[in-house]
Design a protein around this motif. Structure first.
Motif, mmCIF file in Angstrom:
data_model
loop_
_atom_site.group_PDB
_atom_site.id
_atom_site.type_symbol
_atom_site.label_atom_id
_atom_site.label_comp_id
_atom_site.label_asym_id
_atom_site.label_seq_id
_atom_site.Cartn_x
_atom_site.Cartn_y
_atom_site.Cartn_z
ATOM 1 N N GLU A 40 89.777 39.358 9.456
ATOM 2 C CA GLU A 40 90.075 40.167 8.275
ATOM 3 C C GLU A 40 88.983 40.043 7.229
ATOM 4 O O GLU A 40 88.788 40.936 6.408
ATOM 5 C CB GLU A 40 91.427 39.760 7.682
ATOM 6 N N PHE A 43 82.623 40.797 7.425
ATOM 7 C CA PHE A 43 81.899 41.860 6.711
ATOM 8 C C PHE A 43 82.763 42.485 5.608
ATOM 9 O O PHE A 43 82.668 43.680 5.340
ATOM 10 C CB PHE A 43 81.416 42.941 7.688
ATOM 11 N N TYR A 44 83.595 41.655 4.974
ATOM 12 C CA TYR A 44 84.582 42.166 4.014
ATOM 13 C C TYR A 44 83.947 43.016 2.914
ATOM 14 O O TYR A 44 84.474 44.074 2.553
ATOM 15 C CB TYR A 44 85.340 40.987 3.392
ATOM 16 N N ARG A 47 83.048 46.356 4.156
ATOM 17 C CA ARG A 47 84.183 47.151 4.636
ATOM 18 C C ARG A 47 85.114 47.608 3.515
ATOM 19 O O ARG A 47 85.994 48.433 3.749
ATOM 20 C CB ARG A 47 84.992 46.344 5.651
ATOM 21 N N THR A 48 84.940 47.034 2.312
ATOM 22 C CA THR A 48 85.838 47.363 1.202
ATOM 23 C C THR A 48 85.047 47.619 -0.077
ATOM 24 O O THR A 48 83.899 47.173 -0.220
ATOM 25 C CB THR A 48 86.833 46.222 0.935
ATOM 26 N N LYS A 54 89.538 50.105 1.749
ATOM 27 C CA LYS A 54 88.659 50.321 2.893
ATOM 28 C C LYS A 54 87.633 51.413 2.601
ATOM 29 O O LYS A 54 87.955 52.452 2.017
ATOM 30 C CB LYS A 54 89.470 50.722 4.127
ATOM 31 N N ASP A 56 83.972 53.341 4.578
ATOM 32 C CA ASP A 56 83.423 53.597 5.906
ATOM 33 C C ASP A 56 82.546 52.423 6.351
ATOM 34 O O ASP A 56 81.591 52.037 5.655
ATOM 35 C CB ASP A 56 82.604 54.886 5.904
ATOM 36 N N PHE A 57 82.879 51.862 7.487
ATOM 37 C CA PHE A 57 82.076 50.793 8.080
ATOM 38 C C PHE A 57 82.210 50.882 9.586
ATOM 39 O O PHE A 57 83.281 51.171 10.115
ATOM 40 C CB PHE A 57 82.532 49.416 7.582
ATOM 41 N N LEU A 59 82.532 48.943 12.187
ATOM 42 C CA LEU A 59 83.546 48.254 12.985
ATOM 43 C C LEU A 59 84.962 48.760 12.734
ATOM 44 O O LEU A 59 85.888 48.399 13.468
ATOM 45 C CB LEU A 59 83.485 46.738 12.741
ATOM 46 N N ASP A 60 85.140 49.590 11.704
ATOM 47 C CA ASP A 60 86.451 50.178 11.442
ATOM 48 C C ASP A 60 86.575 51.587 12.026
ATOM 49 O O ASP A 60 87.653 52.184 11.978
ATOM 50 C CB ASP A 60 86.731 50.213 9.930
ATOM 51 N N GLU A 61 85.471 52.103 12.549
ATOM 52 C CA GLU A 61 85.537 53.402 13.214
ATOM 53 C C GLU A 61 86.273 53.245 14.540
ATOM 54 O O GLU A 61 86.113 52.234 15.230
ATOM 55 C CB GLU A 61 84.131 53.948 13.454
ATOM 56 N N GLN A 65 86.269 49.709 17.144
ATOM 57 C CA GLN A 65 87.255 48.711 16.728
ATOM 58 C C GLN A 65 87.484 47.627 17.769
ATOM 59 O O GLN A 65 88.035 46.568 17.453
ATOM 60 C CB GLN A 65 88.577 49.395 16.366
#
Length: 202
Positions: A40, A43-44, A47-48, A54, A56-57, A59-61, A65
């Protein structure tokens, strides 16, 4: 430690140089000594936003994922020596990081935690970065025994790895595992010590 023999998975592109360990896992996530739950914080700050929402990053695409391989820029893992950095990558599912260069302490910590860091010339990293940008089609295979990377189109790249570190990864041996491998010798030494110098045992 989980052995690393072969790995086939999605490669995620992170075309950034000098990604430091605070960027990988910010200081507010270092309060735990557990190796789980750290994904969690991975790369916080990338990623936020400042409100914790949130943004766009890669690893969240959806395509990335479940990425198991990260293709990054030079000097990856610089900064402090925090071991939480490889822990966070591993908790997310990353088992291999490919880059032109790594910070020494981070590089060593990867091997001790079951992650394979691969150093390649910039031009080969660029090729793999292009492959990784294909999204869910960016399937890359890594064979540690053969020291070979196979790209989505079947092209192969060889890499170097220290023989001792390779042995440890292939057999899932961290520092504790290496020590336990000599358990018989340790027991024999302690038995002899009790016989020869009983006053040292207490």
């Amino acid at each position: 430690m989980q052995p690393f023999t072969t790995l086939t998975g999605v490669a995620a592109p992170l075309p950034m140089s000098n990604v430091d360990t605070d960027m990988i896992i910010p200081k507010q996530f270092l309060k735990t000594i557990k190796r789980t739950g750290l994904k969690e914080g991975l790369f916080y700050e990338l990623r936020t936003d400042n409100e914790g929402r949130k943004v766009d990053f890669v690893l969240d695409e959806p395509a990335y994922q479940k990425a198991q391989i990260l293709v990054a820029g030079e000097n990856f893992g610089c900064g402090s020596s925090r071991e939480h950095a490889p822990w966070a990558l591993l908790d997310f599912g990353i088992r291999c990081v490919i880059a032109p260069s790594f910070a020494d302490i981070f590089y060593n910590n990867c091997f001790k935690n079951g992650i394979l860091p691969i150093v390649l010339p910039q031009e080969q990293v660029d090729l793999l970065m292009d492959d990784a940008e294909r999204g869910a089609n960016a399937i890359v295979s890594i064979d540690l025994e053969k020291q070979e990377i196979t790209g989505p189109d079947g092209g192969k790249i060889t890499f170097e790895v220290d023989p001792f570190r390779k042995h440890c990864l292939l057999n899932g041996l961290d520092d504790i595992g290496l020590t336990l491998g000599h358990a018989g010798d340790i027991d024999s030494y302690e038995t002899k010590l009790k016989q020869d110098r009983p006053w040292l045992i207490g």
